[in-house]
Design an enzyme around this catalytic site. Structure first.
Site, mmCIF file in Angstrom:
data_model
loop_
_atom_site.group_PDB
_atom_site.id
_atom_site.type_symbol
_atom_site.label_atom_id
_atom_site.label_comp_id
_atom_site.label_asym_id
_atom_site.label_seq_id
_atom_site.Cartn_x
_atom_site.Cartn_y
_atom_site.Cartn_z
ATOM 1 N N TYR A 46 1.054 -1.091 -0.008
ATOM 2 C CA TYR A 46 0.058 -0.047 0.153
ATOM 3 C C TYR A 46 0.809 1.217 0.169
ATOM 4 O O TYR A 46 0.594 2.007 -1.033
ATOM 5 C CB TYR A 46 -1.055 0.525 0.622
ATOM 6 C CG TYR A 46 -2.035 1.013 0.766
ATOM 7 C CD1 TYR A 46 -2.859 1.503 0.917
ATOM 8 C CD2 TYR A 46 -1.201 2.304 2.959
ATOM 9 C CE1 TYR A 46 -3.391 2.732 0.545
ATOM 10 C CE2 TYR A 46 -2.182 3.471 2.240
ATOM 11 C CZ TYR A 46 -3.173 3.597 1.599
ATOM 12 O OH TYR A 46 -3.932 4.592 1.663
ATOM 13 N N LYS A 75 1.390 4.116 -3.266
ATOM 14 C CA LYS A 75 1.114 5.024 -2.998
ATOM 15 C C LYS A 75 2.110 5.977 -2.736
ATOM 16 O O LYS A 75 1.999 6.998 -3.618
ATOM 17 C CB LYS A 75 0.513 5.024 -1.666
ATOM 18 C CG LYS A 75 -0.001 6.524 -1.149
ATOM 19 C CD LYS A 75 -0.725 6.500 -0.027
ATOM 20 C CE LYS A 75 -1.157 7.713 0.793
ATOM 21 N NZ LYS A 75 -3.047 7.658 0.740
ATOM 22 N N ASP A 134 -8.770 -4.624 0.518
ATOM 23 C CA ASP A 134 -8.110 -3.968 0.243
ATOM 24 C C ASP A 134 -6.714 -3.509 -1.227
ATOM 25 O O ASP A 134 -6.009 -2.742 -1.596
ATOM 26 C CB ASP A 134 -7.193 -3.030 1.233
ATOM 27 C CG ASP A 134 -7.916 -2.119 2.131
ATOM 28 O OD1 ASP A 134 -9.070 -2.047 2.726
ATOM 29 O OD2 ASP A 134 -7.076 -2.310 3.261
ATOM 30 N N HIS A 183 -4.320 -1.244 -3.369
ATOM 31 C CA HIS A 183 -3.952 -1.511 -3.549
ATOM 32 C C HIS A 183 -2.430 -1.300 -4.849
ATOM 33 O O HIS A 183 -2.119 -0.197 -5.503
ATOM 34 C CB HIS A 183 -3.133 -2.731 -1.678
ATOM 35 C CG HIS A 183 -3.439 -2.604 -0.891
ATOM 36 N ND1 HIS A 183 -2.882 -3.279 0.171
ATOM 37 C CD2 HIS A 183 -3.876 -1.919 0.269
ATOM 38 C CE1 HIS A 183 -2.423 -3.237 1.055
ATOM 39 N NE2 HIS A 183 -4.245 -1.812 1.472
ATOM 40 N N PHE A 200 -16.208 -5.523 -6.948
ATOM 41 C CA PHE A 200 -17.074 -4.105 -7.614
ATOM 42 C C PHE A 200 -18.215 -5.394 -6.995
ATOM 43 O O PHE A 200 -18.586 -6.360 -7.334
ATOM 44 C CB PHE A 200 -16.696 -4.428 -9.014
ATOM 45 C CG PHE A 200 -18.014 -2.859 -8.268
ATOM 46 C CD1 PHE A 200 -17.710 -1.388 -8.279
ATOM 47 C CD2 PHE A 200 -18.840 -3.382 -9.739
ATOM 48 C CE1 PHE A 200 -18.412 -0.534 -8.948
ATOM 49 C CE2 PHE A 200 -19.613 -2.414 -9.930
ATOM 50 C CZ PHE A 200 -19.322 -0.792 -9.431
ATOM 51 N N GLU A 223 -14.067 2.245 2.989
ATOM 52 C CA GLU A 223 -13.846 3.264 3.675
ATOM 53 C C GLU A 223 -13.328 4.609 2.897
ATOM 54 O O GLU A 223 -14.541 5.259 2.435
ATOM 55 C CB GLU A 223 -12.841 2.979 4.893
ATOM 56 C CG GLU A 223 -12.014 4.519 6.145
ATOM 57 C CD GLU A 223 -11.152 4.153 6.748
ATOM 58 O OE1 GLU A 223 -11.470 4.148 7.279
ATOM 59 O OE2 GLU A 223 -10.517 3.184 6.126
ATOM 60 N N GLU A 246 -9.958 6.266 -3.322
ATOM 61 C CA GLU A 246 -8.938 4.586 -3.861
ATOM 62 C C GLU A 246 -9.833 4.099 -4.338
ATOM 63 O O GLU A 246 -8.614 3.858 -5.429
ATOM 64 C CB GLU A 246 -8.467 4.164 -2.742
ATOM 65 C CG GLU A 246 -7.544 5.544 -1.482
ATOM 66 C CD GLU A 246 -6.385 4.787 -0.497
ATOM 67 O OE1 GLU A 246 -5.153 5.021 -0.854
ATOM 68 O OE2 GLU A 246 -7.246 4.107 -0.073
#
Length: 754
Positions: free
Chosen positions: A372, A376, A445, A449, A500, A522, A526
């Site tokens: 991650y 990022k 996530d 990521h 999804f 959350e 992203e």
């Protein structure tokens, strides 16, 4: 277990780039991934609670029903409008009600908990652990043993029914408390009222409903007719019960969403198709519950919907139909914005750029060393590269490219003992190490990521297509894309579009869906970043199918954000909810909080970052932007009154200034502090360039579209516009905008017109 063959076919176009397997390593172009974790690294969790047929498919993580396959103890599934809980005793179902829950933050959460449930079970069999028996785009089958054949239940998003098939014996209904039977002429129907809510059970012709006690009924099923359905009704009217009786025997067999992008009009049409089997009586369509993002502003459904449910997602309206369409506008984005012309703050931008380029290597690794934070950091530097390049500093651009390539090669090579990717054949997923945020242990996530990596690789491919080709380092991009966005259903190598939710129109972040309020997401922003990465990679590689999938995901996610995170249409949040937005959306609740801290600035910011050229959707409603930012001061005062303080006190001030710029660039520049805090997925250079660009071009124009994928339009206060379009191809491109403007764009370049 799946073989390498379907994986190879899916990822590399019938093995255009060959894989070579050596020991536990699989080559993907110049990169590689392992087939087992290294050293003491943990493996991904199994999903054992699946039937034999479902075990032949990749495990369906990150869905609203994933806990059924993963969790040792069954969890509540939030299908909306129903909640269901498959247990060893049968299947519980209920119509949840709003609960307002005060918090220590001095706001409230809105919960729709599973409670006062009715229990359905067969009378002649002792049930075993329920398993996932089938999954289509928005419906699932749940099977109970012994031998996975004692009972099967079908549950679907939007469906007010639970459909049952019981091969042997009768059906038992157990109530949480005594109910009142509602009079109804059709003997097949048992209609009940419990605490002001109406429920109905629908048996086959010849069924006899016998009351065993004040809280138990038995439906005596005729021989050869082992089926029934149960529903929660939106009201207690006779007309509604008649409606539900007509459609109670249309049992869902399959559900599917298809999408089609019309490049000429920049419109994406999603077609929802439900296939049903008529168990008895005339063939009728199923009764579908449409969410606000499906029925609101949908002229094709005008005057066609019926009664509505109150729900966590707002009014769910009923539609009797085999299919329906939802059409949305794709407003586009370009990979970067042009250089800012010389002006009053140009010297400031040059100073910041010089400093950021000097510190770029350190800024790629600011906090974490896992996928991650590494991803990022890479995207952070790629956006800095955009600014350097567009402001004419090609030496800095090349230096930044070199930094990013070295870091990516370290990860993608498969040679590093700590930083690497692993494909789990048994579960059908790519895990990455070192683990962050339970991305391996709980499969969380992946789209967050990997979205950063995909987007960064696409940005590099614009400058060095050979290095990023599938024969080189781009081979690993296809592996990451396959993990989060495989378009094939029922495959063994990866699940269909892993994160999804086709019906709710947004992603889920939790892999195994644990918790009494279901799955959650959350950082919706992203997720958008990931889908923007798909679109850009597809354009760079000429993959139209992937482009269309990316546009479908990107546009759908944005629409869901505007309804369920931001509620800009004022259809979802109840009056008791005082926050402007929700930051955490669950299956059964929403909350204004984060997983790591309840500090107001980070609560708001987590659904904004990273703000890039693909984030213009944030300016859809300028009034909402200003209203949202105006809450920071009073919310921070409440936080301080609890004896807490943000560290630093202006944390993410650059993020909020950029957010303001989508509505009012001048106000954004006034509130931005060059020396203040900055979010670690961005740089000061990019933040200032972003705001100065909007000051020059105007705010996003959502009324003007173009006949190409990578475009943006901006409008100034005087009505004049700026048109941008990027041409990733080798031939010149003529772009036509919907207002009549035409723009010629040279190959592999950004075009601009006033």
């Amino acid at each position: 277990m799946p073989s390498i063959r379907p994986l190879c076919f899916a990822l590399l176009c019938a093995c255009a780039t060959p894989f070579a397997v050596q020991a536990q390593t699989v080559k993907a172009g110049a990169g590689a991934y392992t087939l087992a974790p290294k050293a003491a690294d943990r493996a991904v969790p199994p999903a054992p609670y699946r039937t034999a047929a479902m075990l032949q498919r990749a495990a369906p993580s990150n869905q609203w029903y994933s806990a059924l396959a993963y969790a040792a103890k069954p969890e509540v599934l939030f299908a909306h409008p129903l909640t269901v809980l498959p247990t060893n005793a049968g299947i519980e179902f209920a119509l949840p009600s709003k609960t307002v829950v005060p918090t220590e933050r001095r706001d409230v959460e809105i919960h729709y908990p599973h409670q006062d449930a009715l229990l359905l079970s067969p009378t002649s069999v002792t049930l075993e652990r329920p398993k996932l028996a089938h999954a289509s785009d928005w419906a699932i089958d749940i099977a109970w043993g012994p031998n996975e054949s004692a009972m099967t239940a079908t549950v679907a998003h939007g469906s007010p029914y639970v459909s049952l098939q019981i091969p042997k014996g009768d059906v038992r209904l157990q109530l949480p408390f005594a109910a009142t039977r509602m009079p109804y002429a059709d003997a097949r129907v048992l209609a009940l009222q419990l605490k002001g809510k109406s429920y109905a059970l629908f048996g086959p012709s010849g069924v006899r409903w016998e009351q065993v006690s004040g809280t138990e009924w038995i439906g005596r099923l005729p021989a050869g007719k082992g089926y029934a359905s149960a529903a929660a009704l939106p009201d207690d009217s006779a007309a509604t019960l008649d409606l539900f009786t007509r459609h109670a025997y249309a049992f869902l067999q399959d559900t599917r969403v298809d999408w089609q992008f019309d490049e000429a009009t920049s419109r994406i049409r999603s077609t929802f198709v439900a296939t049903a089997r008529s168990m008895e009586g005339p063939e009728v369509p199923p009764l579908l519950g449409l969410f606000p993002h499906q029925w609101h502003n949908n002229s094709a459904l005008q005057d066609k919907t019926g009664p509505a449910y109150d729900s966590l997602r707002g009014p769910i309206k009923l539609l009797a139909a085999k299919q329906f369409d939802v059409t949305r506008t794709y407003n586009g984005f370009v990979p970067f914005w042009p250089g800012v012309p010389e002006q009053a703050r140009s010297a400031e931008l040059r100073d910041l750029l010089k400093t950021d380029v000097r510190n770029a290597r350190r800024m790629m690794l600011e906090i974490g060393v896992g996928p991650y934070w590494q991803g990022k950091g890479l995207q952070r530097i790629s956006k800095l590269m955009d600014v350097a390049e567009q402001q004419g500093d090609l030496e800095a651009r090349d230096q930044l490219l070199k930094h990013m390539k070295a870091r990516i090669e370290q990860w993608f090579s498969g040679n590093d003992s700590k930083t690497y990717f692993h494909y789990d054949k048994a579960q059908g997923t790519v895990a990455s190490y070192p683990e962050e945020y339970f991305a391996v242990e709980q499969m969380n996530d992946h789209h967050f990521h990997y979205g950063y990596w995909i987007r960064t690789m696409a940005e590099i491919a614009l400058r060095d297509p050979q290095w990023a080709s599938k024969a080189q380092w781009g081979g690993m991009v296809d592996v990451l894309i396959a993990d989060i966005a495989t378009p094939r259903r029922g495959a063994a190598d990866f699940p269909f579009v892993r994160n999804f939710d086709q019906y709710e129109g947004h992603s889920w972040a939790s892999g195994i869906g644990l918790g009494s309020f279901g799955n959650n997401q959350e950082s919706s922003s992203e997720a958008v970043n990931a889908w923007a990465g798909l679109i850009l990679w597809a354009e760079v590689t000429g993959d139209k199918a992937l482009r269309d999938l990316g546009i479908y995901l990107y546009t759908s996610e944005i629409e869901a954000i505007n309804y369920y995170w931001f509620d800009i249409h004022h259809l979802v949040f109840p009056p008791e909810y005082k926050n402007v937005e929700t930051s955490m959306l669950f299956g059964g609740k929403y909350a204004h909080n984060t997983w790591w801290i309840d500090e107001p600035r980070q609560i708001k910011g987590i659904n904004l970052l990273p703000i890039t050229t693909a984030s213009t959707y944030l300016g859809r409603d300028p009034t909402f932007v200003k209203r949202s930012l105006a809450t920071l001061k009073p919310e921070t005062e409440v936080f301080a009154s609890r004896g807490k303080v943000a560290k630093p006190i202006d944390i993410w001030q650059d993020l909020f200034a950029k957010y303001m710029a989508t509505a009012d660039p001048q106000a954004a520049l006034a509130m931005w502090d060059r020396w203040g805090s900055f979010e670690l997925g961005d740089t000061r250079s990019h933040a200032l360039h972003f705001m100065l660009s909007l000051q020059t071009m105007g705010t996003p124009d959502f009324d003007t579209t173009a006949n190409t994928t990578l475009y943006s339009v901006f409008k100034r206060a005087d009505g004049s516009k700026t048109y941008l379009a990027y041409n990733p191809g080798a031939q010149a491109l003529t772009v036509l905008f919907s207002d009549g403007k035409s723009l010629q764009v040279a190959p592999r370049s950004l075009g601009r017109a006033q």
